[in-house]
Design a protein around this motif. Structure first.
Motif, PDB file in Angstrom:
ATOM      1  N   SER A  18      17.033  77.174 -12.712  1.00  0.00           N
ATOM      2  CA  SER A  18      17.106  76.069 -12.093  1.00  0.00           C
ATOM      3  C   SER A  18      15.939  75.304 -12.102  1.00  0.00           C
ATOM      4  O   SER A  18      15.677  74.163 -12.472  1.00  0.00           O
ATOM      5  CB  SER A  18      17.531  76.499 -10.695  1.00  0.00           C
ATOM      6  N   ARG A  19      14.663  76.158 -11.918  1.00  0.00           N
ATOM      7  CA  ARG A  19      13.486  75.471 -12.087  1.00  0.00           C
ATOM      8  C   ARG A  19      13.086  75.032 -13.405  1.00  0.00           C
ATOM      9  O   ARG A  19      12.433  73.735 -13.449  1.00  0.00           O
ATOM     10  CB  ARG A  19      12.528  76.622 -11.525  1.00  0.00           C
ATOM     11  N   ARG A  22      14.683  71.875 -13.753  1.00  0.00           N
ATOM     12  CA  ARG A  22      14.399  70.591 -13.074  1.00  0.00           C
ATOM     13  C   ARG A  22      12.823  70.220 -13.572  1.00  0.00           C
ATOM     14  O   ARG A  22      12.607  68.950 -13.895  1.00  0.00           O
ATOM     15  CB  ARG A  22      14.118  71.079 -11.678  1.00  0.00           C
ATOM     16  N   GLY A 176       9.553  71.033 -10.001  1.00  0.00           N
ATOM     17  CA  GLY A 176      10.323  72.365 -10.244  1.00  0.00           C
ATOM     18  C   GLY A 176       9.968  73.397  -9.121  1.00  0.00           C
ATOM     19  O   GLY A 176      10.346  74.472  -9.063  1.00  0.00           O
TER      20      GLY A 176
END
Length: 652
Positions: A18-19, A22, A176
């Motif tokens: 996910s980070r 982003r 992030g």
């Protein structure tokens, strides 16, 4: 050319993924052509890598990440390798098999063949992350980060309780959630001293730059061994430095320099998309244009023009283009257009800097004429002594040396007189720098830094309470907590064995060029999805020039004598005869006119993240001094850029 990012040591794979996604999304402007990810590697839990690609070489086949044949070594890469074809041939002879024609793939096979020593084989501008999952060579997976010798391409990192993260931009790390939006008082001091944040720190607490010519090794998934940046490039060990037949005079040095420049330009023209070039009226861009035109007939050049103004360079640039035979375009830019796009230009800055808006509009012009890659003459002033600092720094050095024999109290009493004697026409701040070098001779690690100071010691304290934090060094000599002061001290120490002009050249390259010019150029050009290449900073050229004695670099009364001697026959005489001009916008006029209301409104309401550090009335004092003609435009402008950047990026 790309934007790269990654996360390691995350508590869960899903969080790492996910980070990383982003961060990659926040860098779409760096790579609008495609994206790629490496996720959920079995032997590297908590790791995810991402890349946004601006395709320049092997447009169809160069997608990243790129793996080796057995899919246990992968790389994500930002930059260009100009010797990748030669390296590819060598690696093929060693038995490696290639699946693409991209320069990126060379990195995985070079790592397999030479390991960390592969860095010494690379010629180009780069920042990359390489993942080695091989069980037979390492007991634990390895993540390896590296940056090119001069710092042409950026790479930032942070480590905290949530893990380790890196990216091509500070803003991507913020997107992030890799670090809190907390201002660094240490870095703020550096910004106000020099107009940009010095390597290897950033304006954000806990986010650092992997310094030019440095590498970093992470062992996965064992986070107990804290990764540390270590240097891998040392110009004193280069072939040029060890050459017993190095030139001893200007003429012989120029004869050796010419083919190096020709080879550098030839290598920097390699691409699968059209390559053009920035062309001003200066010697540096003129030299690049002349050499490029000999390699590629009808190469496209462009000039950003300012019709009807005193700083328009169109006529001289046109003369160079005509002499070289480039396909030339002039892009007019009027003051109202600059002001209308000002917020856009400031929004392109990855970190605040007083110097980048000019380069933003040059990059905008390149994109406007349809270029994806452009050559720049950046680096010529640093290598060939084109700046006023090559004159000012020795003077300030003599002044600071003499001041050490005078009691501190008397130095402060005499400082205004020293400053008044040092004032120069059209340079209201020269006196302040001399006064600071006299009153506080040991405040900075080298007198050169006074020549580059924006708010020198003595004036800096009127705006903030400065913080000069030293670096901490481990038992093995490796820096544990990087600071800008430590970087300046180290750079100053590296000049002790150098002659005068060689020392200033090194100081310029490791500080002003790395922390301002190269960082700004990367940030604002990539905001336009434009790759800027800098042939004068080709490592063989830099190493050759750096190894020369001063008598082989300089000639009395001739600016950039070595470059003139090497390529002067290719350029119009009026280019060689002119005094140095600096490309800048009419900030003095605009700050007193159309920008005045905007700046005063900004100063009336400082960004919340800045407020705890500012002295009461400090900014207003600078603005009043500018309006009274007692300081140049760069002081209030730098404060305005800082305030607006903090307002935009550090809001809660």
């Amino acid at each position: 050319m790309c934007g790269i990012c990654g996360v390691a040591f995350a508590p869960r794979n899903s969080e790492a993924v996910s980070r990383a996604r982003r961060m990659a999304a926040a860098m779409r402007h760096r790579g609008p052509d495609e994206e790629g990810f490496l996720e959920n590697a079995t032997r590297a839990p908590g790791l995810a890598l991402g890349v946004r690609r601006l395709s320049i070489i092997d447009l169809a086949g160069g997608s990243q990440p790129i793996w080796n044949e057995t899919r246990d070594v992968a790389v994500i890469f930002n930059g260009e390798l100009y010797n990748y074809r030669d390296l590819r041939e060598r690696l093929l002879m060693c038995g490696h098999r290639f699946a693409t024609q991209a320069d990126t793939e060379v990195l995985v096979h070079a790592w397999e063949e030479w390991g960390e020593d592969s860095l010494n084989e690379l010629r180009g501008m780069f920042a990359f992350a390489l993942l080695d999952l091989r069980e037979r060579y390492a007991t634990t997976p390895i993540l390896f980060l590296a940056r090119d010798p001069l710092g042409i391409k950026p790479l930032y990192y942070t480590q905290n309780a949530d893990g380790f993260a890196f990216a091509s931009e500070v803003r991507a790390l913020l997107a992030g959630g890799a670090a809190p939006k907390r201002l660094s008082q240490d870095a703020l001091t550096a910004y106000l001293l020099f107009g940009s944040v010095s390597e290897p720190v950033t304006l954000l607490e806990g986010i650092f730059s992997l310094a030019p010519g440095h590498r970093m090794l992470l062992y996965l998934p064992d986070r107990r061994r804290t990764p540390r940046a270590r240097p891998w490039w040392d110009p004193e060990r280069s072939p040029a430095a060890r050459d017993p037949r190095k030139p001893r005079n200007l003429s012989s040095a120029a004869k050796r320099l010419r083919p190096l420049l020709e080879d550098a330009v030839r290598a920097h023209l390699v691409a699968d998309v059209p390559v053009g070039l920035f062309l001003s009226s200066g010697l540096d861009s003129g030299a690049i244009a002349a050499l490029a035109a000999r390699e590629q007939a009808g190469i496209q050049s462009f000039t950003l023009t300012f019709p009807g103004t005193a700083f328009d360079e169109a006529a001289l640039a046109r003369a160079i283009a005509a002499r070289c035979g480039t396909k030339h375009t002039e892009v007019p830019l009027h003051g109202d257009a600059v002001l209308a796009r000002m917020e856009e230009a400031l929004g392109a800055l990855d970190q605040p800097t007083m110097d980048a808006v000019n380069t933003y509009f040059v990059s905008w012009a390149a994109k406007k004429v349809g270029l994806k890659v452009a050559l720049s003459g950046l680096g010529g002033d640093e290598l060939f002594a084109g700046y006023q600092t090559f004159v000012d720094a020795p003077r300030l050095s003599r002044l600071a040396h003499g001041a050490r024999f005078v009691p501190a109290a008397l130095r402060k009493i005499l400082a205004p007189l020293i400053g008044a004697l040092a004032v120069r026409k059209n340079s209201p701040d020269a006196g302040g720098k001399a006064a600071a070098a006299w009153a506080y001779p040991d405040a900075l690690p080298h007198p050169y830094y006074f020549a580059r100071a924006l708010f020198p010691p003595g004036k800096l304290e009127r705006i903030i309470e400065p913080r000069f934090r030293p670096s901490s060094i481990g038992a093995d000599g490796v820096t544990l907590e990087p600071t800008w002061l430590g970087w300046l001290e180290r750079t100053a120490n590296e000049t002790r064995k150098l002659e005068r002009w060689a020392a200033i050249s090194w100081l310029e390259m490791r500080t002003y060029m790395a922390s301002t010019l190269l960082r700004d150029t990367d940030s604002v050009s990539m905001a336009q999805s434009l790759e800027v290449r800098v042939p004068l900073l080709d490592a063989p050229v830099v190493e050759f020039a750096g190894a020369l004695p001063d008598r082989a670099r300089c000639s009395a009364g001739v600016q950039k004598a070595l470059l003139v001697e090497a390529v002067g026959d290719l350029l119009p005489q009026e280019i060689l005869a002119q005094k140095k001009r600096t490309f800048t916008l009419p900030w003095e006029e605009w700050l007193r006119g159309p920008l005045r209301g905007r700046v005063e409104a900004s100063f009336a309401e400082p960004a919340p993240s800045l407020v705890p550090y500012l002295r009461a009335g400090g900014i207003r004092t600078v603005w009043s001094a500018f309006l009274a003609g007692k300081t140049s435009w760069s002081r209030p402008w730098s404060l305005y850029v800082l305030n607006e950047w903090c307002r935009q990026h550090l809001a809660a």
